[in-house]
Design an enzyme around this catalytic site. Structure first.
Site, short mmCIF file in Angstrom:
data_model
loop_
_atom_site.label_atom_id
_atom_site.label_comp_id
_atom_site.label_asym_id
_atom_site.label_seq_id
_atom_site.Cartn_x
_atom_site.Cartn_y
_atom_site.Cartn_z
N THR A 131 0.78 -1.25 -0.50
CA THR A 131 -0.04 0.13 -0.07
C THR A 131 1.05 1.20 -0.22
OG1 THR A 131 -0.19 -0.10 2.15
CG2 THR A 131 -1.69 -1.21 0.77
N GLU A 151 -4.33 -6.11 -1.64
CA GLU A 151 -3.21 -4.41 -1.22
C GLU A 151 -2.05 -5.62 0.50
OE1 GLU A 151 -2.24 -2.30 -2.29
OE2 GLU A 151 -2.93 -1.54 -3.75
N ASP A 172 5.78 -2.60 -6.85
CA ASP A 172 5.67 -2.95 -5.80
C ASP A 172 5.44 -4.91 -5.61
OD1 ASP A 172 3.21 -2.22 -7.22
OD2 ASP A 172 1.47 -2.60 -5.54
#
Length: 296
Positions: free
Chosen positions: A57, A124, A181
């Site tokens: 996140t 997430e 990510d």
């Protein structure tokens, strides 16, 4: 005799009530004005969900929850961070129902399929990502409790939708020129050993290294071919251009996180070939020897 006749009449009426000459409609009450007959499901169908995509996140728990529930992005699930009491309770947030489309992948592609929000579940995970130092990026570590919770959640999703290992991906895999990510510290190998996601076999990597040192010069063209066959959107130019280097970096973060410089070295070439051999053996095409390559 009257009792016997009465019992016979009851059986006759009951039998008539349980017998029908036409299919019964399904969920008739929920469809005003029409009926649905679902007794002949087609064989030509598959699950809408084909991919599982993992993210961090880049924010703390409170901000992550706010952004994903009230902002312009969303995910199906949010795994809490180290400081949250929910983590010790093995509790995740479900922010979007699985039959709904969450806005987590953005512009994305895998094995030629685009707009992956349409066909994926997004998880997430609360993690700050990285901070910049004078020389490099410093990545925030992962909490083992988070990884165990992600594993339990992912395993359930994978089983329900029959998601293959090569379709358990990071955001950087499906958007390598935009995203990094879940980063190089994310324990992909550990998850693969738990049955979640793909990982190459060491012996096959050695086979494709063919006696070369891991940091020897590799074939850009072979890497481009095999990364495309495995799933990445990558140019097929034989040249180490900016897009190719960004995609190689994303690949290395996932499968060779000890060095994700984006160099087209022999180990990267061997890992890519080993993944194709393991998960897409029928998609291999003619490979070019390094000496005939256009590497620059």
């Amino acid at each position: 005799m009257k009792n016997i006749a009465l019992i016979a009449l009851i059986f006759f009426i009951t039998g008539c009530a349980n017998t029908t000459d036409s299919p019964q409609p399904d969920n008739q009450a929920s469809h005003p004005g029409y009926q649905v007959n679902s007794q002949h499901p087609s064989q030509s169908q598959s699950e809408r969900v084909r991919f599982l995509i993992l993210h961090y996140t880049a924010a703390n728990d409170a901000e992550s929850l706010r952004l994903l529930s009230q902002g312009t992005v969303s995910a199906h699930y949010l795994v809490p961070g180290t400081g949250s009491p929910l983590l010790n309770q093995s509790t995740v947030y479900q922010l979007v129902a699985e039959d709904k489309r969450a806005w987590h992948a953005g512009v994305s592609e895998w094995r030629g399929r685009t707009h992956l929000n349409d066909s994926s579940i997004g998880i997430e995970i609360v993690n700050l990502g990285y901070k910049k130092s004078s020389k490099s990026l410093e990545w925030y570590p992962w909490d083992g409790r988070q990884i165990n919770l992600v594993a339990r959640l992912a395993r359930d999703i994978i089983k329900r939708y029959d998601i293959t290992p090569d379709r358990v991906l990071g955001h950087s895999d499906v958007a390598p020129t935009r995203k990094v990510d879940p980063g190089p510290l994310f324990p992909w190998q550990q998850l693969a050993e738990m049955g979640i996601g793909a990982w190459p076999d060491r012996s096959t990597i050695r086979h494709y290294l063919a006696g070369r040192a891991p940091d020897d010069r590799g074939s850009v063209r072979n890497i481009q071919i095999d990364l495309a066959r495995y799933g990445y959107a990558i140019p097929q130019t034989g040249i180490l251009d900016a897009l190719t280097q960004q995609t190689i970096t994303a690949f290395q973060m996932h499968f060779r996180p000890s060095d994700y410089s984006g160099k087209a070295d022999a180990e990267t070439e061997a890992i890519a070939a080993a993944l194709v051999a393991k998960y897409h053996p029928d998609s291999q095409i003619l490979r070019h020897p390094p000496e005939s390559d256009m590497d620059i």
